[in-house]
Motif scaffolding. Structure first.
Motif, mmCIF file in Angstrom:
data_model
loop_
_atom_site.group_PDB
_atom_site.id
_atom_site.type_symbol
_atom_site.label_atom_id
_atom_site.label_comp_id
_atom_site.label_asym_id
_atom_site.label_seq_id
_atom_site.Cartn_x
_atom_site.Cartn_y
_atom_site.Cartn_z
ATOM 1 N N ALA A 81 21.933 -61.011 -33.799
ATOM 2 C CA ALA A 81 22.909 -60.010 -34.229
ATOM 3 C C ALA A 81 23.899 -59.771 -33.096
ATOM 4 O O ALA A 81 23.557 -59.158 -32.082
ATOM 5 N N ASP A 82 25.117 -60.267 -33.277
ATOM 6 C CA ASP A 82 26.159 -60.161 -32.247
ATOM 7 C C ASP A 82 27.503 -60.172 -32.952
ATOM 8 O O ASP A 82 27.761 -61.044 -33.783
ATOM 9 N N ASP A 83 28.380 -59.222 -32.623
ATOM 10 C CA ASP A 83 29.659 -59.118 -33.339
ATOM 11 C C ASP A 83 30.712 -60.099 -32.835
ATOM 12 O O ASP A 83 31.803 -60.171 -33.384
ATOM 13 N N ASP A 84 30.396 -60.862 -31.791
ATOM 14 C CA ASP A 84 31.307 -61.892 -31.289
ATOM 15 C C ASP A 84 30.894 -63.230 -31.898
ATOM 16 O O ASP A 84 29.872 -63.821 -31.493
ATOM 17 N N PRO A 85 31.639 -63.750 -32.886
ATOM 18 C CA PRO A 85 31.228 -64.972 -33.578
ATOM 19 C C PRO A 85 31.013 -66.169 -32.655
ATOM 20 O O PRO A 85 30.062 -66.926 -32.823
ATOM 21 N N GLY B 80 25.447 -54.227 -37.221
ATOM 22 C CA GLY B 80 24.138 -53.601 -37.200
ATOM 23 C C GLY B 80 23.494 -53.459 -38.564
ATOM 24 O O GLY B 80 22.292 -53.694 -38.728
ATOM 25 N N ARG B 81 24.263 -53.063 -39.558
ATOM 26 C CA ARG B 81 23.709 -52.904 -40.901
ATOM 27 C C ARG B 81 23.188 -54.225 -41.432
ATOM 28 O O ARG B 81 22.114 -54.294 -42.027
ATOM 29 N N ALA B 82 23.947 -55.314 -41.221
ATOM 30 C CA ALA B 82 23.501 -56.631 -41.662
ATOM 31 C C ALA B 82 22.243 -57.054 -40.911
ATOM 32 O O ALA B 82 21.355 -57.699 -41.484
ATOM 33 N N ALA B 83 22.161 -56.688 -39.633
ATOM 34 C CA ALA B 83 20.971 -57.017 -38.845
ATOM 35 C C ALA B 83 19.742 -56.322 -39.417
ATOM 36 O O ALA B 83 18.664 -56.917 -39.540
ATOM 37 N N ARG C 226 14.713 -56.802 -42.417
ATOM 38 C CA ARG C 226 13.807 -56.320 -43.459
ATOM 39 C C ARG C 226 13.477 -57.408 -44.475
ATOM 40 O O ARG C 226 12.338 -57.529 -44.928
ATOM 41 N N GLN C 227 14.476 -58.192 -44.838
ATOM 42 C CA GLN C 227 14.287 -59.187 -45.890
ATOM 43 C C GLN C 227 13.665 -60.486 -45.364
ATOM 44 O O GLN C 227 12.811 -61.091 -46.011
ATOM 45 N N GLY C 228 14.115 -60.908 -44.181
ATOM 46 C CA GLY C 228 13.679 -62.202 -43.667
ATOM 47 C C GLY C 228 12.448 -62.168 -42.799
ATOM 48 O O GLY C 228 11.846 -63.207 -42.525
ATOM 49 N N ARG C 229 12.079 -60.974 -42.299
ATOM 50 C CA ARG C 229 10.917 -60.822 -41.407
ATOM 51 C C ARG C 229 10.898 -61.871 -40.294
ATOM 52 O O ARG C 229 9.983 -62.705 -40.206
ATOM 53 N N PRO C 230 11.909 -61.858 -39.418
ATOM 54 C CA PRO C 230 11.957 -62.847 -38.329
ATOM 55 C C PRO C 230 10.857 -62.600 -37.307
ATOM 56 O O PRO C 230 10.289 -61.506 -37.230
ATOM 57 N N ASP C 231 10.569 -63.636 -36.524
ATOM 58 C CA ASP C 231 9.617 -63.477 -35.423
ATOM 59 C C ASP C 231 10.266 -62.766 -34.244
ATOM 60 O O ASP C 231 9.579 -62.086 -33.476
ATOM 61 N N LEU C 232 11.582 -62.931 -34.105
ATOM 62 C CA LEU C 232 12.303 -62.361 -32.965
ATOM 63 C C LEU C 232 13.706 -61.972 -33.402
ATOM 64 O O LEU C 232 14.376 -62.725 -34.118
ATOM 65 N N LEU C 233 14.142 -60.815 -32.953
ATOM 66 C CA LEU C 233 15.511 -60.352 -33.176
ATOM 67 C C LEU C 233 16.223 -60.279 -31.837
ATOM 68 O O LEU C 233 15.786 -59.563 -30.931
ATOM 69 N N ILE C 234 17.300 -61.048 -31.694
ATOM 70 C CA ILE C 234 18.151 -60.962 -30.504
ATOM 71 C C ILE C 234 19.299 -60.040 -30.874
ATOM 72 O O ILE C 234 20.122 -60.365 -31.734
ATOM 73 N N LEU C 235 19.366 -58.888 -30.222
ATOM 74 C CA LEU C 235 20.158 -57.765 -30.709
ATOM 75 C C LEU C 235 21.155 -57.279 -29.665
ATOM 76 O O LEU C 235 20.763 -56.788 -28.603
ATOM 77 N N ASP C 236 22.439 -57.419 -29.971
ATOM 78 C CA ASP C 236 23.475 -56.899 -29.080
ATOM 79 C C ASP C 236 23.557 -55.381 -29.227
ATOM 80 O O ASP C 236 23.435 -54.844 -30.338
ATOM 81 N N VAL C 237 23.764 -54.682 -28.129
ATOM 82 C CA VAL C 237 23.850 -53.225 -28.196
ATOM 83 C C VAL C 237 25.126 -52.789 -28.905
ATOM 84 O O VAL C 237 25.104 -51.942 -29.806
ATOM 85 N N MET C 238 26.256 -53.372 -28.514
ATOM 86 C CA MET C 238 27.543 -52.927 -29.037
ATOM 87 C C MET C 238 27.919 -53.707 -30.292
ATOM 88 O O MET C 238 28.311 -54.870 -30.210
ATOM 89 N N MET C 239 27.776 -53.056 -31.452
ATOM 90 C CA MET C 239 28.161 -53.668 -32.716
ATOM 91 C C MET C 239 28.759 -52.611 -33.635
ATOM 92 O O MET C 239 28.433 -51.421 -33.516
ATOM 93 N N PRO C 240 29.623 -53.017 -34.541
ATOM 94 C CA PRO C 240 30.251 -52.052 -35.447
ATOM 95 C C PRO C 240 29.291 -51.571 -36.532
ATOM 96 O O PRO C 240 28.302 -52.215 -36.838
ATOM 97 N N GLY C 241 29.599 -50.403 -37.092
ATOM 98 C CA GLY C 241 28.820 -49.864 -38.197
ATOM 99 C C GLY C 241 27.564 -49.169 -37.728
ATOM 100 O O GLY C 241 27.419 -47.949 -37.852
ATOM 101 N N MET C 242 26.659 -49.914 -37.161
ATOM 102 C CA MET C 242 25.412 -49.391 -36.597
ATOM 103 C C MET C 242 25.141 -50.161 -35.322
ATOM 104 O O MET C 242 25.059 -51.391 -35.348
ATOM 105 N N ASP C 243 25.036 -49.472 -34.197
ATOM 106 C CA ASP C 243 24.857 -50.206 -32.944
ATOM 107 C C ASP C 243 23.413 -50.694 -32.805
ATOM 108 O O ASP C 243 22.521 -50.331 -33.568
ATOM 109 N N GLY C 244 23.203 -51.537 -31.790
ATOM 110 C CA GLY C 244 21.894 -52.139 -31.598
ATOM 111 C C GLY C 244 20.798 -51.137 -31.324
ATOM 112 O O GLY C 244 19.646 -51.334 -31.721
#
Length: 233
Positions: free
Chosen positions: A8-12, A35-38, A43-61
């Motif tokens: 989850a990172d807002d920089d493509p 953040g919302r998409a993350a 919730r849907q994909g149940r990943p083993d690991l989430l790599i999560l950027d702090v600064m994201m639109p909508g809902m931050d990390g």
């Protein structure tokens, strides 16, 4: 080890670079950019690991981490800028398992990913008669991954539990911060001893009657920390 990783990172461009390195390392990788998409993807994909950027639109990390920790035990590797130490410390308090400060090398990210997944794959150890340790008011059950204080269960993050579990095995032994870092995630050059200070600060809020005057989780100035039986009277 092949794992399902959510990035989850807002920089493509940045997210795509991470994805390519993870795929090359054998992981199935999905990318989202807010953040919302993350949260939805976790919730849907149940990943083993989430790599999560702090600064994201909508809902931050940080908010994503806070929400997921109420409903999931997914591994969380948080990405944060060097200038936002407050976000870093808050992320650890909210339950992030590790962090990387920007800028970082993709190879370091892959190495950190391997460390987290390897630690998680060890699973829960087989039950043994000595799996539970009672140190004063604190009980640590390594098999049940449970901590109680005066018989009341408390919630601990992975890092907090790892510290208590290690120290409960050798009460009154002084552990350096580097030794405790090894127990929480393995030795990484960019990990800081400040991480251990944060975990200990959070633990004192949970296990000590007065966190400002700890009686069991003690500081040994110039060395590190130790877990003691506390007052005997």
């Amino acid at each position: 080890m092949c794992a399902m990783v959510l990035v989850a990172d807002d920089d493509p461009r940045h997210a795509e670079g991470i994805r390519r390195y993870l795929v090359a390392d054998g992981h199935e990788t999905t990318v989202v950019h807010d953040g919302r998409a993350a949260l939805d993807a976790a919730r849907q994909g149940r990943p083993d690991l989430l790599i999560l950027d702090v600064m994201m639109p909508g809902m931050d990390g940080l908010e994503v981490c806070r929400t997921l920790r109420r409903e999931s035990d997914v591994l969380v590797l948080m990405l944060t800028a060097r200038s936002t130490e407050r976000d870093l410390l808050l992320g650890l308090e909210l339950g992030a398992d590790d962090y990387l400060t920007k800028p970082f090398s993709p190879r370091e990210l892959v190495a950190r990913t391997r460390t987290l997944l390897r630690r998680a794959s060890r699973g829960v150890p087989e039950a043994t008669a000595g799996s539970s340790r009672q140190i004063g008011r604190i009980s640590v059950d390594r098999v049940g991954h449970q901590v109680t204080v005066d018989g009341e269960p408390i919630e601990c993050t992975r890092g907090e539990f790892a510290i208590l579990a290690a120290m409960s095995e050798q009460p009154d032994r002084v552990f350096t911060r580097a030794q405790l870092l090894h127990h929480t995630r393995g030795l990484d050059r960019s990990s800081t001893e400040r991480t251990i200070d944060v975990h200990v600060m959070n633990l004192r809020r949970k296990v000590e009657a007065d966190p400002r005057r700890p009686e069991q989780l003690l500081t040994v100035h110039g060395v590190g920390y130790k877990l003691t039986l506390g007052p005997t009277s």
